[in-house]
Each structure stands twice: as C-alpha cells, then as structure tokens.
Write a protein that holds these residues in place. Structure first.
Motif, PDB file in Angstrom:
ATOM      1  N   ASP A  31       0.797  -1.300   0.091  1.00  9.87           N
ATOM      2  CA  ASP A  31      -0.108  -0.020   0.153  1.00  9.87           C
ATOM      3  C   ASP A  31       0.963   1.329   0.087  1.00  9.87           C
ATOM      4  OD1 ASP A  31      -2.312  -1.537  -0.096  1.00  9.87           O
ATOM      5  OD2 ASP A  31      -2.816  -1.301   2.117  1.00  9.87           O
ATOM      6  N   VAL A  34       2.467   1.436  -3.441  1.00  9.20           N
ATOM      7  CA  VAL A  34       1.601   2.104  -4.427  1.00  9.20           C
ATOM      8  C   VAL A  34       1.136   3.597  -4.349  1.00  9.20           C
ATOM      9  CG1 VAL A  34      -0.932   1.967  -5.438  1.00  9.20           C
ATOM     10  CG2 VAL A  34       0.419  -0.040  -4.798  1.00  9.20           C
ATOM     11  N   THR A  35       1.032   4.037  -3.196  1.00 15.19           N
ATOM     12  CA  THR A  35       0.849   5.629  -2.670  1.00 15.19           C
ATOM     13  C   THR A  35       1.954   6.390  -3.035  1.00 15.19           C
ATOM     14  OG1 THR A  35      -0.682   4.787  -0.740  1.00 15.19           O
ATOM     15  CG2 THR A  35       0.037   6.982  -0.736  1.00 15.19           C
ATOM     16  N   THR A  37       4.237   5.686  -5.408  1.00 15.87           N
ATOM     17  CA  THR A  37       4.193   5.666  -6.808  1.00 15.87           C
ATOM     18  C   THR A  37       3.229   6.883  -7.308  1.00 15.87           C
ATOM     19  OG1 THR A  37       5.167   3.511  -6.930  1.00 15.87           O
ATOM     20  CG2 THR A  37       4.365   4.178  -8.749  1.00 15.87           C
ATOM     21  N   SER A  38       1.953   6.683  -6.956  1.00 19.48           N
ATOM     22  CA  SER A  38       0.915   7.561  -7.449  1.00 19.48           C
ATOM     23  C   SER A  38       1.406   8.857  -7.129  1.00 19.48           C
ATOM     24  CB  SER A  38      -0.431   7.047  -6.787  1.00 19.48           C
ATOM     25  OG  SER A  38      -0.569   5.853  -7.298  1.00 19.48           O
ATOM     26  N   LEU A  39       1.816   9.276  -6.071  1.00 12.86           N
ATOM     27  CA  LEU A  39       1.922  10.598  -5.746  1.00 12.86           C
ATOM     28  C   LEU A  39       3.240  11.026  -6.497  1.00 12.86           C
ATOM     29  CD1 LEU A  39       1.095  10.932  -1.769  1.00 12.86           C
ATOM     30  CD2 LEU A  39      -0.310  11.893  -3.714  1.00 12.86           C
ATOM     31  N   SER A  40       4.105  10.393  -6.646  1.00 15.60           N
ATOM     32  CA  SER A  40       5.229  10.882  -7.330  1.00 15.60           C
ATOM     33  C   SER A  40       5.176  11.083  -8.721  1.00 15.60           C
ATOM     34  CB  SER A  40       6.349   9.596  -7.134  1.00 15.60           C
ATOM     35  OG  SER A  40       6.789   9.776  -5.802  1.00 15.60           O
ATOM     36  N   ARG A  41       4.126  10.512  -9.227  1.00 22.11           N
ATOM     37  CA  ARG A  41       3.857  10.651 -10.840  1.00 22.11           C
ATOM     38  C   ARG A  41       2.846  12.056 -10.994  1.00 22.11           C
ATOM     39  NH1 ARG A  41       1.809   4.625 -12.544  1.00 22.11           N
ATOM     40  NH2 ARG A  41       3.822   3.773 -12.567  1.00 22.11           N
ATOM     41  N   LEU A  42       2.462  12.653  -9.986  1.00 25.68           N
ATOM     42  CA  LEU A  42       1.853  14.046  -9.886  1.00 25.68           C
ATOM     43  C   LEU A  42       2.831  14.945 -10.172  1.00 25.68           C
ATOM     44  CD1 LEU A  42      -0.821  13.575  -7.198  1.00 25.68           C
ATOM     45  CD2 LEU A  42      -1.293  13.396  -9.372  1.00 25.68           C
TER      46      LEU A  42
END
Length: 67
Positions: A31, A34-35, A37-42
C-alpha cells in the motif's frame, strides 16, 4: 517424576498468527509503495492543488504525515 502442564506445547505461538502478521506487513508495504508511486507521478502543480509538496510523499506513504 511426572510433569503436568496446563498449557499445550507451543502455547503462545501460532503459525496462523505468524502468517497473518506477515501478510499484514506485506500488505502495508505494498500500500505504501502504491501510494508513493501514485503521488510521485503527479506534477508539482497537482501536488500544490492538494496542499502537498514532494517532501511530503514519503511521510504520507509511511502514514506519519501531520499538518
């Protein structure tokens, strides 16, 4: 001389408890991954819209973020 015990052998240790703890740790790690990775893509702008900066990402993923 005989020894009588009230507890069965291995009392206090359960393979099920060990496996459940291991699964919980793996789930928490995934978890956080994934969090992160998702925030780093912003983009920086998108993070700013959320009231965040790049330095907050690790704290958020670890669950230690406080405002």
């Amino acid at each position: 001389m005989a020894f009588i015990a009230n507890r069965p052998l291995g009392a206090g240790f359960s393979a099920i408890t060990f496996i459940a703890g291991l699964v919980a740790k793996i789930t928490a790690w995934n978890d956080a991954r994934v969090t992160r990775t998702s925030l780093s893509r912003l983009s920086d702008r998108e993070l700013d819209d959320l009231g965040l900066v790049r330095g907050d990402i690790d704290d958020i993923a670890a669950g230690t973020f406080r405002r």
